[in-house]
Write a protein that holds these residues in place. Structure first.
Motif, PDB file in Angstrom:
ATOM      1  N   THR A  64     109.560 -39.511 -13.158  1.00  0.00           N
ATOM      2  CA  THR A  64     108.410 -38.430 -13.752  1.00  0.00           C
ATOM      3  C   THR A  64     107.207 -37.786 -12.560  1.00  0.00           C
ATOM      4  O   THR A  64     107.326 -36.330 -12.945  1.00  0.00           O
ATOM      5  N   ASP A  65     106.418 -38.507 -11.856  1.00  0.00           N
ATOM      6  CA  ASP A  65     105.525 -37.952 -11.290  1.00  0.00           C
ATOM      7  C   ASP A  65     106.462 -37.001  -9.822  1.00  0.00           C
ATOM      8  O   ASP A  65     105.827 -36.334  -9.883  1.00  0.00           O
ATOM      9  N   ALA A  74     108.890 -36.261 -10.476  1.00  0.00           N
ATOM     10  CA  ALA A  74     109.763 -34.264 -10.628  1.00  0.00           C
ATOM     11  C   ALA A  74     108.275 -34.196 -11.557  1.00  0.00           C
ATOM     12  O   ALA A  74     108.471 -32.422 -10.595  1.00  0.00           O
ATOM     13  N   ARG A  75     107.509 -34.184 -11.324  1.00  0.00           N
ATOM     14  CA  ARG A  75     106.799 -33.006 -11.739  1.00  0.00           C
ATOM     15  C   ARG A  75     105.924 -32.511 -10.486  1.00  0.00           C
ATOM     16  O   ARG A  75     105.249 -31.574  -9.720  1.00  0.00           O
ATOM     17  N   ALA A  76     105.632 -33.592  -9.607  1.00  0.00           N
ATOM     18  CA  ALA A  76     105.219 -32.669  -7.883  1.00  0.00           C
ATOM     19  C   ALA A  76     106.389 -31.798  -7.211  1.00  0.00           C
ATOM     20  O   ALA A  76     105.646 -30.979  -6.560  1.00  0.00           O
ATOM     21  N   THR A  77     107.332 -32.165  -7.855  1.00  0.00           N
ATOM     22  CA  THR A  77     108.154 -31.027  -6.651  1.00  0.00           C
ATOM     23  C   THR A  77     108.634 -29.407  -7.372  1.00  0.00           C
ATOM     24  O   THR A  77     109.629 -28.767  -6.971  1.00  0.00           O
ATOM     25  N   GLY A  78     108.162 -30.566  -8.888  1.00  0.00           N
ATOM     26  CA  GLY A  78     108.896 -29.293  -9.731  1.00  0.00           C
ATOM     27  C   GLY A  78     110.504 -29.139 -10.137  1.00  0.00           C
ATOM     28  O   GLY A  78     111.156 -28.138 -11.026  1.00  0.00           O
ATOM     29  N   GLU A  79     110.718 -29.908  -9.493  1.00  0.00           N
ATOM     30  CA  GLU A  79     112.372 -31.126 -10.074  1.00  0.00           C
ATOM     31  C   GLU A  79     112.616 -31.124 -11.217  1.00  0.00           C
ATOM     32  O   GLU A  79     111.590 -31.100 -12.106  1.00  0.00           O
ATOM     33  N   GLN A  80     113.617 -30.947 -12.050  1.00  0.00           N
ATOM     34  CA  GLN A  80     114.385 -31.097 -13.015  1.00  0.00           C
ATOM     35  C   GLN A  80     114.648 -33.065 -13.201  1.00  0.00           C
ATOM     36  O   GLN A  80     115.443 -32.969 -12.292  1.00  0.00           O
ATOM     37  N   LYS A  81     114.144 -33.702 -13.727  1.00  0.00           N
ATOM     38  CA  LYS A  81     114.029 -35.001 -13.987  1.00  0.00           C
ATOM     39  C   LYS A  81     115.046 -34.893 -15.396  1.00  0.00           C
ATOM     40  O   LYS A  81     115.027 -34.671 -15.937  1.00  0.00           O
TER      41      LYS A  81
END
Length: 199
Positions: A87-88, A90-97
């Motif tokens: 989750t962290d 994905a938030r940092a990279t902007g990718e969809q988890k």
């Protein structure tokens, strides 16, 4: 060499954990780095690498959930990544988890998310919400019970996997993947409730 081969075990989910532990300690003594202190550097490094593999293999195979996940990975199955680290990241990279809410939990998860938002808002303004706390504890207890049920279902599939032919294994594999993803999702819900309650 995979972890099962390393311990000379068949690819099965039901293992004699006591025998595995005995074998681990026997191999640990044989591979201990102190036994290689006077050996050439190449032998020391090889022993260290094998000792590291031994520890990783033992840690994975002794835990039934990690063992199941590992066996599925050997079978070419990548589980959905539902961890806090994912989750962290994905938030940092902007990718969809990759994350799928188990359909039978949709309504409960929707309600829980509303309660969690209310609790966070109440905390921000310094209000105490005893009724909301009680509701969150009730939800946590329900999710804990679902975790126990999911674990029992998963354990029931282990012997079916071990005894099954290839067609049966495909069905069992798919059911285990679904249960592991559900278990992971439930674990995350419990973690979120605990964080909101300050537990």
């Amino acid at each position: 060499m995979n972890y099962f081969e390393f311990f000379d075990l068949p690819r099965k989910l039901t293992l004699d954990v006591v025998a595995l532990e005995k074998q681990f300690y026997t191999m640990s003594r044989r591979l201990h780095p102190d036994r290689f202190a006077a050996k050439p550097v190449a032998e020391q490094e090889a022993a260290l690498a094998e000792s590291s593999l031994l520890n990783d293999a033992y840690r994975t195979l002794k835990d039934p959930i990690l063992r199941t996940q590992y066996l599925l990975k050997l079978e070419g199955v990548e589980l959905e990544e539902q961890s806090k680290a994912a989750t962290d990241a994905a938030r940092a990279t902007g990718e969809q988890k990759k994350q799928v809410v188990p359909p039978e939990l949709l309504e409960e998860v929707f309600e829980l998310n509303l309660q969690l938002q209310e609790m966070r808002a109440a905390k921000q303004i310094g209000e105490e919400e005893p009724e909301l706390r009680r509701d969150l504890r009730t939800a946590k207890d329900a999710f804990d019970a679902k975790m126990v049920e999911t674990q029992a279902e998963l354990e029931g599939l282990w012997s079916a996997w071990d005894a099954g032919d290839e067609a049966a294994k495909a069905r069992v594999r798919d059911a285990m993947v679904e249960l592991l993803n559900k278990r992971s999702y439930l674990r995350n819900l419990v973690r979120d409730v605990n964080e909101a309650l300050g537990v």
